[in-house]
Enzyme design. Structure first.
Site, short mmCIF file in Angstrom:
data_model
loop_
_atom_site.label_atom_id
_atom_site.label_comp_id
_atom_site.label_asym_id
_atom_site.label_seq_id
_atom_site.Cartn_x
_atom_site.Cartn_y
_atom_site.Cartn_z
N ALA A 298 -1.69 -6.93 0.89
CA ALA A 298 -2.08 -8.31 1.25
C ALA A 298 -1.84 -8.63 2.72
O ALA A 298 -2.58 -9.42 3.30
CB ALA A 298 -1.31 -9.30 0.37
N THR B 171 9.52 -7.08 -12.85
CA THR B 171 9.01 -8.44 -13.02
C THR B 171 7.99 -8.76 -11.94
O THR B 171 8.23 -8.50 -10.76
CB THR B 171 10.18 -9.45 -12.95
OG1 THR B 171 11.09 -9.13 -14.00
CG2 THR B 171 9.69 -10.88 -13.11
N ALA C 229 0.82 -1.22 0.00
CA ALA C 229 0.00 0.00 0.00
C ALA C 229 0.85 1.27 0.00
O ALA C 229 0.44 2.29 -0.54
CB ALA C 229 -0.94 0.00 1.21
N GLN D 2 -6.37 -1.27 5.31
CA GLN D 2 -6.99 -1.94 6.46
C GLN D 2 -8.39 -2.47 6.13
O GLN D 2 -8.99 -3.16 6.95
CB GLN D 2 -7.12 -0.96 7.64
CG GLN D 2 -5.80 -0.48 8.21
CD GLN D 2 -5.09 -1.54 9.05
OE1 GLN D 2 -5.66 -2.54 9.45
NE2 GLN D 2 -3.81 -1.30 9.31
N CYS E 17 4.16 1.89 12.81
CA CYS E 17 5.05 2.38 11.76
C CYS E 17 5.88 3.56 12.26
O CYS E 17 6.91 3.88 11.70
CB CYS E 17 4.27 2.80 10.53
SG CYS E 17 3.08 1.57 10.02
C1 LIG Z 1 -0.17 -0.89 6.68
C2 LIG Z 1 -0.72 0.33 6.03
C3 LIG Z 1 -0.07 0.95 4.95
C4 LIG Z 1 1.25 0.44 4.42
O1 LIG Z 1 1.06 -0.74 3.70
P1 LIG Z 1 2.32 -1.61 3.23
O2 LIG Z 1 1.70 -2.63 2.34
O3 LIG Z 1 2.91 -2.17 4.46
O4 LIG Z 1 3.23 -0.70 2.48
C5 LIG Z 1 -0.65 2.04 4.39
N1 LIG Z 1 -1.81 2.53 4.85
C6 LIG Z 1 -2.47 1.98 5.88
C7 LIG Z 1 -3.75 2.55 6.33
C8 LIG Z 1 -1.94 0.87 6.51
O5 LIG Z 1 -2.58 0.33 7.54
#
Ligand SMILES: *Cc1c(COP(=O)(O)O)cnc(C)c1O
Length: 382
Positions: A202, A242, A73, A181, A328
């Site tokens: 994922a 890839t 994400a 989420q 994070c």
């Molecule tokens: C975990 C999260 C992300 C980051 O996603 P990744 O796949 O770990 O890069 C971004 N936005 C929200 C709301 C998240 O909970």
């Protein structure tokens, strides 16, 4: 040695064994490059990616060609925000977002500011919800993008995507939502919600880490994006590199499982989450962070009055794996920007615990956690 009970499912989730099983052949025999079109190794991998793309598209009511695979994400948010800003310079340089967004949205916006873009960061109400009249009031002729998350990673609050989508559509503004989420937890429909861009991952839904996607609307209207990774022109030129077949297969299986289990799992998690909340209430001096009902089923975010947050987390470490604020950013000792945004003072923001329940959480574990937290809070208050 018992490992702590895992209640940190907003940070990441364990891989579902069914997901692992679906992935395994693509690490070994079926190792081909999906872009190799001259032999059966490539065709086999390509077929797996095609099916996965269809499954993920179907889950959000999109078309397969609207799914761009990314590393997660964070990358999807970067592609959506920076890519849409760069491709729509002719329209303007104004972007609207919300103070409670994840840093993977806030930081790309901050970066755009250094390039001369103007960013409006909307506040939220005390329950964490966005007031739509405030959004409507800041939209302008030169607004290119509105970015509002589907479900908050700290307080679980669900924003009214359908209303935001309708408003953005009526004003001709692109609507991006970070649904990291939300995917596999709540129904998502890019048509009904009039979403232009949607970020997925994922690993919050029992899939593997390192894979996600950006939904990019291709029709009514077609969304223009500037790629942020240049190379072999994969993913219709939007994301070179890839394709990671095992992760993509696992991602699709995780999303499909999430959909299959959604109704029953939501009901089960609401029950467990409320059980935990009820069990802790006798402690007194507890505040729920975020809206009581417009929230993720597995989310319970509480502030404990009269307790030092760091000490509480430390006391729970051997028995319960939870986070305070956002994992994070937990390297920095700063009050959570989300809790500050809903009006919690620094002490209450520090003294907060985010309980993230998931598919493998049991009633027995919830009862254990309630005991551990009660003992810890009572000890710290004495
Ligand atoms: C975990 C999260 C992300 C980051 O996603 P990744 O796949 O770990 O890069 C971004 N936005 C929200 C709301 C998240 O909970």
């Amino acid at each position: 040695m018992h490992r702590p009970i895992y209640l940190d499912c907003h940070s990441t989730t364990p891989l579902d064994p069914e997901v692992l099983e679906a992935m395994l052949p693509y690490f070994t025999e079926a190792f081909g490059n999906p872009a190799s079109n001259s032999h059966s190794y490539g065709w086999e991998a390509e077929a797996a990616v095609k099916l996965a793309r269809e499954q993920i598209a179907t889950a959000i009511h999109a078309r397969p060609e609207e799914i761009v695979f990314t590393s997660g994400a964070t990358e999807a948010n970067n592609l959506a925000i920076k890519g849409a800003a760069e491709a729509n310079l002719a329209k303007g340089r104004h972007v609207v977002t919300v103070v409670t967004e994840h840093n993977a949205v806030l930081d790309p916006c901050r970066y755009l500011e250094t390039l001369g873009f103007e960013i409006t960061r909307l506040p939220v109400e005390a329950d964490g919800l966005l007031d739509l009249t405030k959004l409507e009031a800041v939209l302008r002729e030169d607004t290119v993008l509105v970015s509002v998350m589907a479900a908050n990673n700290e307080i679980g609050v669900l924003q009214p995507l359908e209303d935001i989508g309708a408003l953005c559509r009526s004003r001709g503004v692109l609507f991006h939502t970070d649904a990291a989420q939300a995917i596999g937890k709540i129904p998502l429909d890019v048509q009904a919600m009039e979403i232009s861009l949607m970020s997925l991952t994922a690993h919050k839904v029992y899939g593997p880490k390192g894979i996600g996607a950006l939904y990019v609307r291709r029709k009514a209207p077609r969304v223009q994006l500037a790629p942020q990774l240049h190379g072999g022109g994969h993913e219709r030129g939007l994301r070179s590199g890839t394709l990671y077949t095992p992760q993509i297969v696992g991602f699709a299986r995780a999303v499909s499982l999430g959909l299959e289990k959604m109704a029953a799992e939501t009901e089960r998690l609401v029950e467990l989450r409320d059980r935990l909340h009820q069990a802790l209430l006798p402690l007194g001096g507890i505040q729920l962070n975020g809206h009581p009902t417009f929230r993720l089923a597995g989310n319970l975010n509480l502030s404990f009055e009269g307790v030092d947050g760091q000490a509480l987390l430390l006391a729970l470490q051997p028995t319960v794996a939870v986070s305070s604020g956002s994992a994070c950013t937990s390297a920095k000792i700063e009050p959570s920007h989300v809790l500050s945004a809903i009006g919690r003072d620094d002490a209450l923001a520090y003294a907060s615990i985010r309980f993230g329940l998931g598919r493998f959480t049991t009633t027995a574990e919830i009862d254990q956690v309630a005991k551990h937290v009660t003992v810890a809070v009572q000890a710290l208050r004495r």
